[in-house]
Design a protein around this motif. Structure first.
Motif, PDB file in Angstrom:
ATOM      1  N   PHE A  54       0.840  -1.196   0.000  1.00  0.00           N
ATOM      2  CA  PHE A  54       0.000   0.000   0.000  1.00  0.00           C
ATOM      3  C   PHE A  54       0.871   1.240   0.000  1.00  0.00           C
ATOM      4  O   PHE A  54       2.019   1.208   0.445  1.00  0.00           O
ATOM      5  N   ASP A  55       0.294   2.342  -0.439  1.00  0.00           N
ATOM      6  CA  ASP A  55       1.033   3.604  -0.477  1.00  0.00           C
ATOM      7  C   ASP A  55       1.167   4.259   0.892  1.00  0.00           C
ATOM      8  O   ASP A  55       2.072   5.052   1.112  1.00  0.00           O
ATOM      9  N   THR A  56       0.261   3.933   1.828  1.00  0.00           N
ATOM     10  CA  THR A  56       0.348   4.493   3.178  1.00  0.00           C
ATOM     11  C   THR A  56      -0.153   3.469   4.194  1.00  0.00           C
ATOM     12  O   THR A  56      -0.936   2.569   3.856  1.00  0.00           O
ATOM     13  N   ALA A  57       0.266   3.640   5.427  1.00  0.00           N
ATOM     14  CA  ALA A  57      -0.216   2.775   6.503  1.00  0.00           C
ATOM     15  C   ALA A  57      -1.711   2.987   6.725  1.00  0.00           C
ATOM     16  O   ALA A  57      -2.437   2.037   7.043  1.00  0.00           O
ATOM     17  N   GLU A  58      -2.177   4.208   6.548  1.00  0.00           N
ATOM     18  CA  GLU A  58      -3.602   4.504   6.740  1.00  0.00           C
ATOM     19  C   GLU A  58      -4.461   3.725   5.749  1.00  0.00           C
ATOM     20  O   GLU A  58      -5.498   3.162   6.139  1.00  0.00           O
ATOM     21  N   ASN A  59      -4.058   3.690   4.487  1.00  0.00           N
ATOM     22  CA  ASN A  59      -4.829   2.934   3.489  1.00  0.00           C
ATOM     23  C   ASN A  59      -4.773   1.434   3.759  1.00  0.00           C
ATOM     24  O   ASN A  59      -5.768   0.728   3.593  1.00  0.00           O
TER      25      ASN A  59
END
Length: 102
Positions: A54-59
């Motif tokens: 993923f591009d970010t931990a949030e996503n």
């Protein structure tokens, strides 16, 4: 943390050759922030899982707590998820020619 890896596994024996992966792949193509996924099939257990970037931990977390958790509930199966920081391991992974790093 911009590059995040997610490991998932559903604790239900499903032979991958009987799993409708084409149907499962379609909604994954529109998951926010998903860069790529590698399907996993447990040796000896036939559990279904995956290794995602993923591009970010949030996503990644949103997917793990949302669509992935919902799918496990629908299957009536326990699930495992783990998030990993892809940035801190960049240099070591490049040294071993990991395909997940440019």
């Amino acid at each position: 943390m911009s590059k995040t890896f997610l490991y998932t596994e559903i604790q239900a024996p499903v032979p991958f050759d009987r799993f409708p992966w084409e149907q499962a792949n379609e909604p994954l193509k529109s998951v926010p922030g998903l860069v790529r996924k590698t399907w996993l099939s447990g040796v000896g257990t036939q559990t279904l899982g995956g290794f995602y970037e993923f591009d970010t931990a949030e996503n990644a977390l949103a997917f793990a707590q949302g669509p992935f958790a919902e799918e496990a509930r629908r299957a009536g199966a326990a699930a495992t998820t783990r998030l990993f920081d892809g940035e801190v391991v960049r240099e070591a992974s490049l040294d071993l020619r990991s395909p997940y790093f440019d």
